[in-house]
Design an enzyme around this catalytic site. Sequence first.
Site, short mmCIF file in Angstrom:
data_model
loop_
_atom_site.label_atom_id
_atom_site.label_comp_id
_atom_site.label_asym_id
_atom_site.label_seq_id
_atom_site.Cartn_x
_atom_site.Cartn_y
_atom_site.Cartn_z
N LYS A 1 58.74 -38.06 12.33
CA LYS A 1 57.71 -37.06 12.61
C LYS A 1 58.17 -35.67 12.15
O LYS A 1 57.44 -34.95 11.48
CB LYS A 1 57.49 -37.05 14.13
N THR B 1 49.69 -30.56 21.13
CA THR B 1 49.60 -31.94 20.67
C THR B 1 48.14 -32.31 20.47
O THR B 1 47.76 -32.89 19.43
CB THR B 1 50.29 -32.91 21.66
N ASN C 1 48.37 -34.66 29.60
CA ASN C 1 48.34 -33.44 28.79
C ASN C 1 47.77 -33.67 27.39
O ASN C 1 47.07 -32.82 26.84
CB ASN C 1 49.75 -32.84 28.71
N ASP D 1 57.65 -34.68 27.64
CA ASP D 1 57.06 -35.93 27.14
C ASP D 1 56.31 -36.53 28.33
O ASP D 1 55.86 -35.78 29.20
CB ASP D 1 58.19 -36.83 26.61
N LYS E 1 66.00 -33.39 17.93
CA LYS E 1 64.86 -32.80 18.65
C LYS E 1 63.97 -33.89 19.17
O LYS E 1 63.59 -34.81 18.42
CB LYS E 1 64.07 -31.90 17.68
N LYS F 1 65.36 -38.63 21.62
CA LYS F 1 64.48 -38.85 22.76
C LYS F 1 65.35 -39.20 23.96
O LYS F 1 66.43 -39.77 23.79
CB LYS F 1 63.53 -40.03 22.47
N SER G 1 56.73 -26.78 19.21
CA SER G 1 58.10 -26.70 19.74
C SER G 1 59.00 -25.98 18.74
O SER G 1 59.84 -25.17 19.12
CB SER G 1 58.66 -28.10 19.98
#
Length: 427
Positions: free
Chosen positions: A92, A188, A219, A144, A68, A104, A362
Amino acid sequence: MNENPWERAKSQLKEVAGRLSLDELLISRLLSPNKVIEVSIPVKMDDGRMEVFKGFRVQHNNIRGPYKGGLRYHQNVDMDELKALALWMTMKNALIDVPFGGAKGGINVDPKKLSEKELERLTKEFTKKLASVIGPNLDIAAPDVNTNSKIMEWVVEEYARIKGHEQLAVVTGKPIGKGGSEGRTEATGLGGSYALQAILKKLNKQPEEMTVAVQGFGNVGIFIARYLQQAGFKIVALSDSKGGIYVPQGIKDIEAVEKCKRDSGFLAGCYCVGSVCDLSNREKLGGKAVSAVDVLELPVDIIVPAALENSITEENADKIKAKIILEMANGPTTLKADKILSEKGIVIVPDILANSGGVAVSYFEWYQNIHSEKWDKKKVFTKLKKMMKLAAEDVYKTSLEYKVSLRKAAYIVALRRIEAKAKISKN
Ligand code: GLU
């Protein structure tokens, strides 16, 4: 010289793993990604020319569940950066205890130079190249840097075309109404505010006393500024990559600043009095110009790097006056800077804790997709708050227990969880 983030990620991991006497095999598994994928992406541009872009996906580890992590579109994207970011996702996700591994990916491109149609073709071609290695139970992407819900929707569309049926849970961060979760866009920033408040509570500090400077107005930066202000902090400086605003008495209306930046393209002139935002108001507000770099050196209580990696280095670490750093970007602090700051007694709320609210929601989105549920914002935020508080308290407790920084403590919590899952899988 920019520090290589992958070398940093590995050395952070080795240091903590040594202290925990982790299983050697597990350490070596975590020190290299399970799989790296590099693809070339030919795209037809609006003028008829073909251009070829480079795309990547790093699947770091899946001991705790499917891979993820986000997809970033940026002209500096490269494999080593993504390897580091993927490792940080593994940590994380373990830290907040969601059943995911880490990944990623991204494309080496400046998306601001592409038209919307070109961006759509690029995203769909990239999805085609990745289709065999992603999926709701295999690898789930998300937004991202420079990617958003629209881009996620294109991934869903292309993936559905290839597989013959729609599978919403292949990505998260989708538009609401297209399988996205309430609250994902804000998550976030809001999560960072919850994490900071949980840590400050332990340190017996009140938000009302504290001034904040935020670097980055995407964001993450926008929402962390909004939510910190709501929680009682005084936001005195905001910046984007081109410059910033500094108002020592406090920036009152962050939404007006946002609108001004949207309309004018520049944050640096957005000194707002009522609904009028203009550079000419600067003097009236007692404001001062500040650059994207200097914003981190202002005389404030808290700085919030919310832009890219390596914004705090050995060059500026010594000039930082804040006593607390909330790392909303991934990897903003280099190893050398980290050492300088901890010697100065500065408390760093580390990235893998501070910005984990995004992937937390998410996970909620993925869960809602899989179970055909639709949660309201209140439910999402209540769950987010609980998750962030638990993680922050775990990290704080571990930092006292091991007498280490919050960053090392966060790694300890994460690594212990990964180790426990690895043991179960072996038995
Ligand atoms: N890109 C975000 C991060 O760095 C979110 C990842 C996700 O939601 O999967 O944490």
